[in-house]
Design an enzyme around this catalytic site. Structure first.
Site, PDB file in Angstrom:
ATOM      1  N   GLU A   1       1.817 -11.564   5.847  1.00 53.52           N
ATOM      2  CA  GLU A   1       0.889 -10.818   6.694  1.00 53.52           C
ATOM      3  C   GLU A   1       1.420 -10.980   8.109  1.00 53.52           C
ATOM      4  O   GLU A   1       1.274 -12.043   8.734  1.00 53.52           O
ATOM      5  CB  GLU A   1      -0.525 -11.380   6.564  1.00 53.52           C
TER       6      GLU A   1
ATOM      7  N   GLU B   1      -1.710   0.422   8.099  1.00 53.12           N
ATOM      8  CA  GLU B   1      -0.892  -0.672   7.573  1.00 53.12           C
ATOM      9  C   GLU B   1       0.248  -0.141   6.716  1.00 53.12           C
ATOM     10  O   GLU B   1       1.366  -0.662   6.765  1.00 53.12           O
ATOM     11  CB  GLU B   1      -1.766  -1.626   6.756  1.00 53.12           C
TER      12      GLU B   1
ATOM     13  N   HIS C   1       0.819  -1.216   0.000  1.00 49.43           N
ATOM     14  CA  HIS C   1       0.000   0.000   0.000  1.00 49.43           C
ATOM     15  C   HIS C   1       0.855   1.271   0.000  1.00 49.43           C
ATOM     16  O   HIS C   1       2.030   1.227  -0.366  1.00 49.43           O
ATOM     17  CB  HIS C   1      -0.995  -0.044   1.164  1.00 49.43           C
TER      18      HIS C   1
ATOM     19  N   HIS D   1       3.049  -6.975   4.547  1.00 47.76           N
ATOM     20  CA  HIS D   1       1.683  -6.553   4.842  1.00 47.76           C
ATOM     21  C   HIS D   1       1.343  -6.832   6.302  1.00 47.76           C
ATOM     22  O   HIS D   1       2.098  -7.485   7.024  1.00 47.76           O
ATOM     23  CB  HIS D   1       0.679  -7.311   3.957  1.00 47.76           C
TER      24      HIS D   1
END
Length: 320
Positions: free
Chosen positions: A284, A147, A110, A202
């Site tokens: 993650e 995040e 992101h 992430h």
């Protein structure tokens, strides 16, 4: 797979006086050498991975260098966010070490500026077996820690660790662009660099009761410009090594909501994996919506451990 950590002798024998003197001399030499080392300050593939919920919080790019003007200041409740790094376009210095000659691309998931560029990030891009949005805003903790801030901080720490091993490291974004890049460009950066390994960093946005980390592996996808058949097996090896090292470095357990306790999940719907031509995985690192995981993710000391775990897995993979 087993996540058993390394064994240590709990009762080491004390060194002799001569041994202590030798150790002291070695320590002095090491400290003197360390004094001349200048370390870079350290602290996304935009595919929405896992049960990610888009964050409605305003982007906070204070943890990233080159952030967009007017970005909000860093929340004081989040510890250990490092100062901005050198520009990503700077020519990297010559390096030596066990990973000399190896190229690693780190993909901070992101971008803190994505929320201000919804038109750009919502456009569809092809991912081989379908289409997805260019990028997403990512998720956030209940307290608003984004995040995108987390991924950039861990990625910078990871870069420093890998460069200390002699690797050439490139970030897909270093807080130096207002949004994105799109997921297809993120994959292309790794491909064009002919990277020996790519890791997309992430944190998940699953249900509040879900906890733990997981590593996402590419599945077999062909057609539409995608062909992962050559990277499925090496990517699995990369992912297994990262998962094992992540447990040992952080003490975190594999996800209790996906992966059947292995910490490994195979997916065929992520453009960053589908379009990759080189070994690549996502990690993650925890669930930002879980209060216990969030307490770890917002800790600078824990983020350093996370970077060490990912680095250890990459080093193990590249050294064979």
């Amino acid at each position: 797979m087993s996540y058993a950590g390394p064994e240590f002798d709990p009762r080491p024998s004390p060194p002799s006086r001569r041994g202590r003197r030798a150790l002291l001399a070695a320590l002095v030499v090491a400290l003197a050498a360390a004094g001349v080392v200048v370390q870079r300050a350290v602290s996304g593939d935009g595919d929405g991975a896992g049960s990610r919920a888009a964050s409605s919080a305003s982007p906070d790019s204070s943890a990233a260098s080159g952030s967009s003007p007017g970005a909000p200041a860093k929340s004081p409740s989040v510890s250990g966010t490092s100062s901005p790094s050198a520009a990503s376009t700077a020519k990297p210095p010559a390096r030596s070490g066990p990973l000399k000659g190896k190229v690693v691309v780190i993909d901070p998931g992101h971008n803190t500026g994505n929320a201000a560029h919804t038109t750009e990030i919502n456009r569809a891009v092809r991912i081989g077996n379908g289409a997805k949005e260019c990028d997403t805003t990512g998720t956030a903790t209940d307290a608003g820690y984004a995040e995108a801030r987390f991924t950039l901080d861990v990625s910078r720490r990871l870069r420093t660790l890998l460069e200390q091993q002699g690797a050439t490291v490139r970030l897909t974004q270093d807080g130096d662009r207002p949004w994105g890049p799109c997921i297809d460009e993120r994959a292309r950066i790794g491909n064009e660099a002919e990277a020996d390994a790519v890791v997309s960093v992430h944190a998940d946005g699953s249900a509040a009761g879900d906890r733990g980390f997981h590593v996402i592996l590419p599945g077999p996808v062909t057609g539409g410009g995608a062909d992962t058949r050559g990277i499925v097996e090496p990517s699995r090896e990369l992912g297994e090594r990262i998962a094992g090292n992540f447990v040992r470095a952080t003490g975190s357990a594999p996800s209790d909501y996906v992966g059947d306790g292995t910490g490994l999940v195979t997916r065929e719907d992520l453009g960053g994996l589908n379009l990759s031509k080189v070994p690549k995985v996502f990690i993650e690192c925890g669930n930002m919506r879980n209060s216990k995981d969030a307490a770890l993710l917002t800790s600078g000391a824990w983020r350093q451990k996370a970077a060490q775990g990912i680095s250890g897995g990459i080093v193990g993979f590249l050294r064979g």
